[in-house]
Scaffold this active site. Structure first.
Site, PDB file in Angstrom:
ATOM      1  CB  ALA A   1      -0.933  -0.019   1.206  1.00  0.00           C
ATOM      2  CG  HIS A   2      -1.169   5.041   0.666  1.00  0.00           C
ATOM      3  ND1 HIS A   2      -2.283   5.807   0.458  1.00  0.00           N
ATOM      4  CD2 HIS A   2      -1.272   4.608   1.941  1.00  0.00           C
ATOM      5  CE1 HIS A   2      -3.017   5.841   1.548  1.00  0.00           C
ATOM      6  NE2 HIS A   2      -2.427   5.111   2.461  1.00  0.00           N
ATOM      7  CG  ASN A   3       2.504   7.214   2.452  1.00  0.00           C
ATOM      8  OD1 ASN A   3       2.701   7.567   1.289  1.00  0.00           O
ATOM      9  ND2 ASN A   3       1.777   7.912   3.293  1.00  0.00           N
TER      10      ASN A   3
END
Length: 353
Positions: free
Chosen positions: A256-258
């Site tokens: 997922a993001h980050n």
């Protein structure tokens, strides 16, 4: 190897060449005239084949194998027949891989389906894209404006490389992969159908509906990373999603993001890593394990298959279960549950004795 048409070997290797390549030591039963053209498992190997033994589970096959050469760990020497053609090496599986790459170099990374160098007439390359000499682009691939691709890289059929994406040298981007908003290092392998750089799953949720949060970060993939088929790596929301040098990611993984994945991590199939999680270097995540978001997994930690991690994990820890806990505690819990079930079945009135 039951169907050699897919991967033809590049010549044969002599015993001396295999010794130089792997550092193995031949025993007296190895004839210097042997040459190897293929690799095979113990139970299928025959004349001209090299095999290996590292896992004790396969010891019963050692006496009956017909292989011309056997890479073997020193700890199994006393179990081998006296006349077995052994090459003794500390890491037989690694040595087996070295020989396999020497014999079948194309099998080590996705290749052009058409075997042709250069840009296919069926590819679409934007005039503002910059491709170094030696890039191969298969039919159906699309390369967007200002994209930059380094020498020796292969872009497979129907792959899509978005605007401003940068891909280093000697990479393999397989068929139907989609890469956008990403910076890719050198010698990176991305398998068919992988998707990098799409929106992260970010919404400001509330009673008036869920407002989409713009995802303005990138995906940064460092050198020598491998990303499996069907895997997805979301771009960062407000900072970059990072995959560290040498990390190996299996098929159908969601990152997922980050998320920040350290160097030389191993992430097995169907793992799900939630947003803003950090994996330090050399972390291993077993198949179908998962994390919640915003946690840190320490250097060298190992997460067992199907475990669900909800808290920070200290360096070197071994975790299992759902929710994940130290593996020794998890194993004791399983043993206790088994004992309780067994005892309940033996009580009077349960219908079982």
């Amino acid at each position: 190897m039951t169907e050699p048409v897919f991967f033809t070997h590049h010549g044969r290797l002599t015993v001396a060449e295999i010794v130089r390549l792997t550092g193995a030591e031949p025993t007296g039963a190895v004839a210097s005239t042997i040459t190897i053209g293929r690799v095979a498992p113990l139970d299928q190997a025959g004349e001209g084949d090299l095999t290996f033994l590292e896992n004790p589970h396969y010891l019963p096959l050692l006496a009956s194998t017909q292989a011309d050469l056997i890479l073997i760990s020193p700890k199994f020497l006393d179990k081998a027949p006296a006349d077995a053609p052994l090459l003794v090496v500390r890491e037989p599986y690694r040595a087996f891989a070295q020989v396999g790459i020497a014999l079948f170099p194309e099998a080590a990374r996705p290749q052009s389906f058409f075997g042709a160098k250069g840009i296919s007439p069926g590819a679409v390359v934007h005039p503002e894209a910059r491709l170094e000499f030696g890039v191969t682009v298969d039919p159906g691939a699309v390369i967007g404006p200002r994209a930059e691709i380094g020498a020796g890289t292969i872009i497979g059929a129907n792959a899509v490389i978005g605007p401003d994406v940068r891909i280093g040298r000697d990479c393999s981007i397989a068929a139907n992969a989609v890469i956008q908003h990403s910076l890719i290092g050198n010698r990176v392998i991305i398998h068919p159908g992988a998707n990098l750089g799409q929106d992260g799953f970010g919404f400001s949720m509330g009673p008036r509906g869920h407002l989409k949060v713009p995802q303005v970060g990138r995906v940064v993939v460092q050198d020598d990373v491998e990303i499996g088929a069907g895997t997805t790596v979301d771009r960062g929301a407000n900072r970059d999603t990072i995959i560290g040098e040498g990390t190996k990611i299996d098929n159908q993984v969601q990152i997922a993001h980050n998320v920040v994945v350290g160097r030389h991590c191993v992430i097995v199939a169907k793992v799900g890593i939630s947003g803003s999680t950090i994996l330090e270097d050399f972390v291993v995540m077993g198949g179908a394990s998962a994390t919640v978001g915003h946690i840190r997994i320490g250097m060298g930690a190992q997460i067992a298959g199907a475990a669900n991690v909800k808290d920070d994990v200290p360096p070197g820890a071994r975790m299992g279960g759902s929710p994940a806990q130290p593996f020794s505690d998890y194993a004791r819990e399983l043993a206790l549950l088994k004992r309780l079930v067994r005892e309940s079945r033996s009580r009077p009135g349960t219908g079982k004795n």
